[in-house]
Design a protein around this motif. Sequence first.
Motif, mmCIF file in Angstrom:
data_model
loop_
_atom_site.group_PDB
_atom_site.id
_atom_site.type_symbol
_atom_site.label_atom_id
_atom_site.label_comp_id
_atom_site.label_asym_id
_atom_site.label_seq_id
_atom_site.Cartn_x
_atom_site.Cartn_y
_atom_site.Cartn_z
ATOM 1 N N CYS A 218 0.838 -1.199 0.000
ATOM 2 C CA CYS A 218 0.000 0.000 0.000
ATOM 3 C C CYS A 218 0.876 1.254 0.000
ATOM 4 O O CYS A 218 1.914 1.303 0.672
ATOM 5 C CB CYS A 218 -0.932 0.023 1.209
ATOM 6 S SG CYS A 218 -2.081 -1.369 1.262
ATOM 7 N N TYR A 219 0.404 2.268 -0.749
ATOM 8 C CA TYR A 219 1.109 3.548 -0.837
ATOM 9 C C TYR A 219 0.104 4.675 -0.624
ATOM 10 O O TYR A 219 -1.056 4.575 -1.021
ATOM 11 C CB TYR A 219 1.788 3.713 -2.201
ATOM 12 C CG TYR A 219 2.720 2.584 -2.554
ATOM 13 C CD1 TYR A 219 4.049 2.598 -2.148
ATOM 14 C CD2 TYR A 219 2.259 1.480 -3.273
ATOM 15 C CE1 TYR A 219 4.905 1.566 -2.456
ATOM 16 C CE2 TYR A 219 3.111 0.431 -3.580
ATOM 17 C CZ TYR A 219 4.435 0.473 -3.177
ATOM 18 O OH TYR A 219 5.279 -0.549 -3.482
ATOM 19 N N HIS A 220 0.577 5.729 0.014
ATOM 20 C CA HIS A 220 -0.291 6.890 0.244
ATOM 21 C C HIS A 220 0.599 8.075 0.632
ATOM 22 O O HIS A 220 1.661 7.889 1.248
ATOM 23 C CB HIS A 220 -1.306 6.610 1.362
ATOM 24 C CG HIS A 220 -2.427 7.603 1.423
ATOM 25 N ND1 HIS A 220 -2.333 8.762 2.147
ATOM 26 C CD2 HIS A 220 -3.656 7.612 0.838
ATOM 27 C CE1 HIS A 220 -3.452 9.441 2.012
ATOM 28 N NE2 HIS A 220 -4.284 8.773 1.229
ATOM 29 N N PRO A 221 0.189 9.309 0.261
ATOM 30 C CA PRO A 221 0.983 10.474 0.692
ATOM 31 C C PRO A 221 1.187 10.555 2.197
ATOM 32 O O PRO A 221 2.201 11.082 2.670
ATOM 33 C CB PRO A 221 0.153 11.666 0.176
ATOM 34 C CG PRO A 221 -0.588 11.117 -1.010
ATOM 35 C CD PRO A 221 -0.890 9.693 -0.676
ATOM 36 N N TYR A 222 0.243 10.019 2.979
ATOM 37 C CA TYR A 222 0.403 10.033 4.436
ATOM 38 C C TYR A 222 1.628 9.223 4.853
ATOM 39 O O TYR A 222 2.325 9.564 5.810
ATOM 40 C CB TYR A 222 -0.854 9.472 5.087
ATOM 41 C CG TYR A 222 -0.905 9.639 6.593
ATOM 42 C CD1 TYR A 222 -1.386 10.819 7.167
ATOM 43 C CD2 TYR A 222 -0.480 8.624 7.451
ATOM 44 C CE1 TYR A 222 -1.435 10.983 8.537
ATOM 45 C CE2 TYR A 222 -0.525 8.785 8.826
ATOM 46 C CZ TYR A 222 -1.008 9.965 9.361
ATOM 47 O OH TYR A 222 -1.051 10.128 10.728
ATOM 48 N N LEU A 223 1.912 8.127 4.102
ATOM 49 C CA LEU A 223 3.108 7.322 4.379
ATOM 50 C C LEU A 223 4.355 7.995 3.819
ATOM 51 O O LEU A 223 5.415 7.964 4.443
ATOM 52 C CB LEU A 223 2.939 5.928 3.766
ATOM 53 C CG LEU A 223 1.872 5.028 4.394
ATOM 54 C CD1 LEU A 223 1.656 3.792 3.543
ATOM 55 C CD2 LEU A 223 2.267 4.633 5.809
ATOM 56 N N ALA A 224 4.223 8.606 2.627
ATOM 57 C CA ALA A 224 5.390 9.251 2.016
ATOM 58 C C ALA A 224 5.876 10.430 2.832
ATOM 59 O O ALA A 224 7.076 10.681 2.944
ATOM 60 C CB ALA A 224 5.048 9.693 0.590
ATOM 61 N N TYR A 225 4.942 11.181 3.411
ATOM 62 C CA TYR A 225 5.301 12.354 4.213
ATOM 63 C C TYR A 225 5.122 12.071 5.698
ATOM 64 O O TYR A 225 4.712 12.934 6.453
ATOM 65 C CB TYR A 225 4.452 13.558 3.792
ATOM 66 C CG TYR A 225 4.723 14.021 2.393
ATOM 67 C CD1 TYR A 225 5.800 14.854 2.114
ATOM 68 C CD2 TYR A 225 3.924 13.599 1.338
ATOM 69 C CE1 TYR A 225 6.061 15.270 0.819
ATOM 70 C CE2 TYR A 225 4.177 14.005 0.036
ATOM 71 C CZ TYR A 225 5.246 14.841 -0.214
ATOM 72 O OH TYR A 225 5.503 15.253 -1.483
ATOM 73 N N TRP A 226 5.422 10.854 6.075
ATOM 74 C CA TRP A 226 5.280 10.440 7.478
ATOM 75 C C TRP A 226 6.194 11.280 8.367
ATOM 76 O O TRP A 226 7.345 11.527 8.040
ATOM 77 C CB TRP A 226 5.625 8.960 7.614
ATOM 78 C CG TRP A 226 5.513 8.429 9.015
ATOM 79 C CD1 TRP A 226 6.481 8.426 9.960
ATOM 80 C CD2 TRP A 226 4.365 7.817 9.605
ATOM 81 N NE1 TRP A 226 6.028 7.861 11.117
ATOM 82 C CE2 TRP A 226 4.718 7.474 10.934
ATOM 83 C CE3 TRP A 226 3.087 7.529 9.168
ATOM 84 C CZ2 TRP A 226 3.832 6.855 11.807
ATOM 85 C CZ3 TRP A 226 2.195 6.913 10.042
ATOM 86 C CH2 TRP A 226 2.572 6.583 11.335
ATOM 87 N N SER A 227 5.661 11.729 9.494
ATOM 88 C CA SER A 227 6.431 12.520 10.460
ATOM 89 C C SER A 227 6.541 11.743 11.745
ATOM 90 O O SER A 227 5.593 11.073 12.165
ATOM 91 C CB SER A 227 5.745 13.871 10.707
ATOM 92 O OG SER A 227 6.411 14.568 11.741
ATOM 93 N N ASN A 228 7.743 11.831 12.388
ATOM 94 C CA ASN A 228 7.938 11.113 13.646
ATOM 95 C C ASN A 228 7.322 11.833 14.837
ATOM 96 O O ASN A 228 7.454 11.397 15.963
ATOM 97 C CB ASN A 228 9.421 10.864 13.914
ATOM 98 C CG ASN A 228 10.215 12.155 13.998
ATOM 99 O OD1 ASN A 228 9.670 13.247 13.824
ATOM 100 N ND2 ASN A 228 11.500 12.046 14.269
ATOM 101 N N LYS A 229 6.675 12.977 14.565
ATOM 102 C CA LYS A 229 5.993 13.689 15.641
ATOM 103 C C LYS A 229 4.631 13.043 15.904
ATOM 104 O O LYS A 229 4.219 12.102 15.239
ATOM 105 C CB LYS A 229 5.834 15.165 15.273
ATOM 106 C CG LYS A 229 7.169 15.876 15.026
ATOM 107 C CD LYS A 229 6.944 17.321 14.643
ATOM 108 C CE LYS A 229 8.275 18.017 14.366
ATOM 109 N NZ LYS A 229 8.086 19.428 13.947
#
Length: 372
Positions: free
Chosen positions: A113-124
Amino acid sequence: MDPEIAEWLQHVLQTIGYQHKERMYADVEAVLRRFQNFLVPHADTYTHDNGRSQLLLSLVGTIPIVYQSATYNIPVAFWLPTSYPSVAPIVFVTPTALMLVRAGKHVDISGRCYHPYLAYWSNKSDSNLVELIGIMQKVFSLDPPVYSKSNVSTQQQPQSSPTLGAYPSPTSLKPAPPILSYSPRANSSITTSPSAQNNRYSGSSSFGSSQQLTPQQAQLYTKLQAALMEFHSTSSREMQNIVTVNKQLNDAETRTKTELQSLRDLNNKIQYNISTLTRSIEQLDTKIEQIRTWPEEPVDEIICGSSVVHNQLFELVAEEIAIEDTIYYLSKALSQDKVDLKAYMKHLRNLSREQFMKKALIKKVKAQLGQV
């Protein structure tokens, strides 16, 4: 969360060596509390695209979606890297034996699975598992990632192969949500279930093998899979470059805003100092104009004694000090060879004699003033 599951989870996080155990535990607990009848934790071996195997924690089960006014359960697996939350989870759709993966905008043929939420994942804290699962539910509700094999077999014609338009909607999936139970073993070792052993992913997919397809379809499937993997690799590199450039631009924007604010503060201080200096100059000019209008005062008349004797004492002291200064500068001129010794001695005798007379007279005047 059940105490046994909590104890097992703490043990797994410690054994595998997750870097952020507290954040990891909190996110997994939130998911299990939200989807307690749908997802369960498993510890199993995950095979990366480069062939490296690693023991990881995963959340395996189903997530409910609503498609065409009916509720269906999509089988999924969320793999959590050891550096989570610095690195985004790895999400797979895990079809059963009666399902096939439908490749789309957010799912490839292997189920990844791919999604912008995963691509721009933040450790915050603004990126977490609960929000990720919610986003996957919305995406799958719009475009279901699996379909039934039985629908394909019934719709497939002998003379032609199925097309994308002939793929059925996932109406054959059973709407009833499965109840997934979890019972850790009595010992403290990491436990896995048989279903977890089947959820090992690599760069290739076992779905739609050549036994289920004609030779032409298998060849087409292999070429399509290779093209998709190449596209995924290229897109991942480009996405990483874009994310890096975006981060650099954001950092540069932040630094620019900081510098601009510093310049604005400095400009405000300079303007304030200029205003203060201008007011001070105006006040000084006013004072100078006022002083210029004052009449001149005779200095000799202002600085004088209260009597004739005091005026005499004032003049004697001034003369005695002047003689002392003259002797000093005469000695300095002698040391610099500006006057010869004979002239120096002559003037020194005259000045010393006069200084002595002045001092004697000063002493006499002081004595007289003391008697008065």
